[in-house]
Design a protein around this motif. Structure first.
Motif, PDB file in Angstrom:
ATOM      1  N   ARG A   1       0.853  -1.203   0.000  1.00  0.00           N
ATOM      2  CA  ARG A   1       0.000   0.000   0.000  1.00  0.00           C
ATOM      3  C   ARG A   1       0.887   1.251   0.000  1.00  0.00           C
ATOM      4  O   ARG A   1       0.630   2.208  -0.734  1.00  0.00           O
ATOM      5  N   ARG A   2       1.930   1.236   0.829  1.00  0.00           N
ATOM      6  CA  ARG A   2       2.856   2.386   0.848  1.00  0.00           C
ATOM      7  C   ARG A   2       3.521   2.582  -0.513  1.00  0.00           C
ATOM      8  O   ARG A   2       3.778   3.703  -0.933  1.00  0.00           O
ATOM      9  N   ALA A   3       3.813   1.469  -1.182  1.00  0.00           N
ATOM     10  CA  ALA A   3       4.500   1.550  -2.482  1.00  0.00           C
ATOM     11  C   ALA A   3       3.620   2.181  -3.563  1.00  0.00           C
ATOM     12  O   ALA A   3       4.129   2.807  -4.488  1.00  0.00           O
ATOM     13  N   VAL A   4       2.289   2.015  -3.453  1.00  0.00           N
ATOM     14  CA  VAL A   4       1.415   2.575  -4.510  1.00  0.00           C
ATOM     15  C   VAL A   4       0.753   3.888  -4.093  1.00  0.00           C
ATOM     16  O   VAL A   4       0.152   4.557  -4.919  1.00  0.00           O
ATOM     17  N   GLN A   5       0.862   4.248  -2.820  1.00  0.00           N
ATOM     18  CA  GLN A   5       0.221   5.474  -2.333  1.00  0.00           C
ATOM     19  C   GLN A   5       1.152   6.675  -2.491  1.00  0.00           C
ATOM     20  O   GLN A   5       2.355   6.515  -2.572  1.00  0.00           O
ATOM     21  N   GLY A   6       0.566   7.863  -2.435  1.00  0.00           N
ATOM     22  CA  GLY A   6       1.384   9.079  -2.364  1.00  0.00           C
ATOM     23  C   GLY A   6       2.011   9.448  -3.693  1.00  0.00           C
ATOM     24  O   GLY A   6       1.645   8.923  -4.748  1.00  0.00           O
ATOM     25  N   ALA A   7       2.953  10.366  -3.612  1.00  0.00           N
ATOM     26  CA  ALA A   7       3.563  10.902  -4.842  1.00  0.00           C
ATOM     27  C   ALA A   7       4.511   9.867  -5.427  1.00  0.00           C
ATOM     28  O   ALA A   7       5.490   9.483  -4.802  1.00  0.00           O
ATOM     29  N   GLY A   8       4.231   9.424  -6.619  1.00  0.00           N
ATOM     30  CA  GLY A   8       5.114   8.469  -7.294  1.00  0.00           C
ATOM     31  C   GLY A   8       4.976   7.072  -6.719  1.00  0.00           C
ATOM     32  O   GLY A   8       4.640   6.890  -5.549  1.00  0.00           O
ATOM     33  N   THR A   9       5.225   6.096  -7.557  1.00  0.00           N
ATOM     34  CA  THR A   9       5.117   4.691  -7.151  1.00  0.00           C
ATOM     35  C   THR A   9       6.509   4.173  -6.802  1.00  0.00           C
ATOM     36  O   THR A   9       7.463   4.475  -7.508  1.00  0.00           O
ATOM     37  N   ASP A  10       6.608   3.403  -5.725  1.00  0.00           N
ATOM     38  CA  ASP A  10       7.891   2.784  -5.375  1.00  0.00           C
ATOM     39  C   ASP A  10       7.989   1.466  -6.150  1.00  0.00           C
ATOM     40  O   ASP A  10       7.658   0.395  -5.650  1.00  0.00           O
ATOM     41  N   ASP A  11       8.436   1.581  -7.410  1.00  0.00           N
ATOM     42  CA  ASP A  11       8.447   0.420  -8.303  1.00  0.00           C
ATOM     43  C   ASP A  11       9.386  -0.675  -7.822  1.00  0.00           C
ATOM     44  O   ASP A  11       9.089  -1.858  -7.983  1.00  0.00           O
ATOM     45  N   ARG A  12      10.511  -0.292  -7.232  1.00  0.00           N
ATOM     46  CA  ARG A  12      11.456  -1.315  -6.752  1.00  0.00           C
ATOM     47  C   ARG A  12      10.800  -2.206  -5.711  1.00  0.00           C
ATOM     48  O   ARG A  12      10.935  -3.429  -5.735  1.00  0.00           O
ATOM     49  N   ALA A  13      10.079  -1.568  -4.772  1.00  0.00           N
ATOM     50  CA  ALA A  13       9.411  -2.350  -3.722  1.00  0.00           C
ATOM     51  C   ALA A  13       8.305  -3.216  -4.326  1.00  0.00           C
ATOM     52  O   ALA A  13       8.152  -4.383  -3.948  1.00  0.00           O
ATOM     53  N   LEU A  14       7.550  -2.659  -5.268  1.00  0.00           N
ATOM     54  CA  LEU A  14       6.485  -3.433  -5.923  1.00  0.00           C
ATOM     55  C   LEU A  14       7.048  -4.695  -6.574  1.00  0.00           C
ATOM     56  O   LEU A  14       6.555  -5.798  -6.356  1.00  0.00           O
ATOM     57  N   VAL A  15       8.074  -4.501  -7.390  1.00  0.00           N
ATOM     58  CA  VAL A  15       8.679  -5.626  -8.112  1.00  0.00           C
ATOM     59  C   VAL A  15       9.230  -6.644  -7.117  1.00  0.00           C
ATOM     60  O   VAL A  15       8.989  -7.848  -7.231  1.00  0.00           O
ATOM     61  N   ARG A  16       9.962  -6.148  -6.126  1.00  0.00           N
ATOM     62  CA  ARG A  16      10.634  -7.042  -5.173  1.00  0.00           C
ATOM     63  C   ARG A  16       9.615  -7.876  -4.388  1.00  0.00           C
ATOM     64  O   ARG A  16       9.760  -9.089  -4.251  1.00  0.00           O
ATOM     65  N   ILE A  17       8.573  -7.226  -3.894  1.00  0.00           N
ATOM     66  CA  ILE A  17       7.605  -7.958  -3.070  1.00  0.00           C
ATOM     67  C   ILE A  17       6.808  -8.953  -3.913  1.00  0.00           C
ATOM     68  O   ILE A  17       6.653 -10.112  -3.531  1.00  0.00           O
ATOM     69  N   LEU A  18       6.321  -8.516  -5.070  1.00  0.00           N
ATOM     70  CA  LEU A  18       5.506  -9.432  -5.872  1.00  0.00           C
ATOM     71  C   LEU A  18       6.341 -10.583  -6.420  1.00  0.00           C
ATOM     72  O   LEU A  18       5.891 -11.737  -6.433  1.00  0.00           O
ATOM     73  N   ALA A  19       7.578 -10.290  -6.835  1.00  0.00           N
ATOM     74  CA  ALA A  19       8.422 -11.361  -7.391  1.00  0.00           C
ATOM     75  C   ALA A  19       8.845 -12.356  -6.315  1.00  0.00           C
ATOM     76  O   ALA A  19       8.916 -13.558  -6.566  1.00  0.00           O
ATOM     77  N   THR A  20       9.120 -11.861  -5.090  1.00  0.00           N
ATOM     78  CA  THR A  20       9.644 -12.778  -4.063  1.00  0.00           C
ATOM     79  C   THR A  20       8.546 -13.425  -3.218  1.00  0.00           C
ATOM     80  O   THR A  20       8.784 -14.453  -2.597  1.00  0.00           O
ATOM     81  N   ARG A  21       7.351 -12.849  -3.165  1.00  0.00           N
ATOM     82  CA  ARG A  21       6.284 -13.456  -2.350  1.00  0.00           C
ATOM     83  C   ARG A  21       5.330 -14.310  -3.178  1.00  0.00           C
ATOM     84  O   ARG A  21       4.512 -15.042  -2.610  1.00  0.00           O
ATOM     85  N   ALA A  22       5.412 -14.230  -4.518  1.00  0.00           N
ATOM     86  CA  ALA A  22       4.461 -14.971  -5.368  1.00  0.00           C
ATOM     87  C   ALA A  22       4.464 -16.465  -5.066  1.00  0.00           C
ATOM     88  O   ALA A  22       3.418 -17.111  -5.054  1.00  0.00           O
ATOM     89  N   GLU A  23       5.656 -17.015  -4.783  1.00  0.00           N
ATOM     90  CA  GLU A  23       5.735 -18.455  -4.501  1.00  0.00           C
ATOM     91  C   GLU A  23       5.679 -18.757  -3.002  1.00  0.00           C
ATOM     92  O   GLU A  23       5.855 -19.903  -2.592  1.00  0.00           O
TER      93      GLU A  23
END
Length: 323
Positions: free
Chosen positions: A260-282
């Motif tokens: 939520r923090r990564a997508v909220q506010g000014a600008g998206t924290d793309d690194r956190a988005l990629v890292r969390i989705l890629a590493t938690r998917a499995e």
């Protein structure tokens, strides 16, 4: 109670690495790239299957699959695909290294990677880091952090490497009561807080043992350990200790709030988005997704779709799976 981890990516049955390698080669050969084919294959295979595809690709075509993907793709879409193609421990080590190199240290990433993982996961990261960078992770971290925050992270890394706690061992109720009392005596029961005691217990004990300690703490103090930490400790150390407590009790909730923090506010924290989705998917992305909707009354998919676009969006949405 520990929740049952539910992944969104489990790999495919009847997997054929040579066929997948051929399909990826076809998707990148000639004029233009078939990005959708790349998404369809790589977001549904497990990391182990992707490693097998990579080996088959080199064997069949004498080429490096990651290098070929990098030359065909770009931007955040490339970041997602490369993250998926990298063994999880190596990818997390690269992220740790990046967040400590150059000007300033990204403490949020240190907390996200080191304070949310079980002892066996930490042990694998520690071994991999030294292999990749020829330098112990604890030593690199010590040069980039300070104070109680540094001491906590060092304890986590060192106790993980030593396997100081067997994560599978059942909790010891008697010991839980003793350690809960120690935490109480180090914080609420005295003037000022003894951070060393919090650091030692939260870094050393297994998640199962910590769960029991936190229950006992509630009985002794009449409030939760998390409430005590937020009231008595501040700064980076508070964030780090809170992350451990929250992940012991509800890792899915912690990662949902981080997304939520990564997508909220000014600008998206793309690194956190990629890292969390890629590493938690499995691991537990299905739990994270359900928790997100519970917390924010919106689906993770809709929030991420609103913040991203193109192939990057399609890849992330594929990892999240159907709403």
């Amino acid at each position: 109670m520990a929740y049952q981890r539910a992944p969104t990516v489990v790999g495919v049955p009847n997997f054929n690495a040579v066929e997948d390698a051929a399909a990826l080669r076809a998707a990148m050969k000639g004029f233009g790239t078939d990005e959708q084919a790349i998404i369809d294959i790589l977001t549904t295979r497990s990391n182990m299957q992707r490693q097998a595809i990579s080996q088959a690709f080199t064997r069949e075509y004498g080429r490096d699959l990651i290098e070929d993907l990098k030359s065909e793709l770009g931007g955040h879409f490339e970041d997602v695909i490369v993250a998926l193609m990298t063994p999880p421990e190596e990818y997390l080590c690269q992220e740790l290294h990046r967040c400590m190199e150059g000007m300033g240290t990204d403490e949020d990433t240190l907390v996200e990677i080191l304070c949310t993982r079980t002892k066996p996961e930490i042990a694998a990261i520690v071994d991999t880091y030294e292999r990749l960078y020829d330098r112990p992770l604890a030593e690199h971290m010590c040069s980039e952090t300070s104070g109680d925050f540094r001491r906590l992270l060092t304890l986590i890394v060192v106790s993980g490497a030593k396997g100081a706690r067997a994560d599978e061992a059942p909790a010891d109720p008697e010991r839980a009561r003793e350690l809960a009392q120690e935490l109480y005596d180090a914080g609420e029961a005295k003037w000022g807080t003894d951070e060393e005691v919090f650091n030692r217990i939260l870094a050393h004990e297994s998640f199962a043992q910590l769960r029991q300690i936190f229950e006992e703490y509630k009985n002794i103090a009449g409030r939760t350990v998390e409430q005590a930490i937020k009231a008595e400790i501040d700064g980076e150390l508070k964030d780090a200790l809170s992350a451990i407590v929250e992940c012991v009790e509800d890792a899915a909730g912690w990662f949902a709030r981080r997304l939520r923090r990564a997508v909220q506010g000014a600008g998206t924290d793309d690194r956190a988005l990629v890292r969390i989705l890629a590493t938690r998917a499995e691991v537990d992305l299905d739990n994270v997704k359900l928790e997100y909707e519970k917390l924010y009354d919106k689906t993770l998919q809709s929030d991420i779709s609103g913040e991203t676009s193109g192939d990057y969006k399609r890849a992330l949405v594929a990892l999240i799976g159907p709403a």
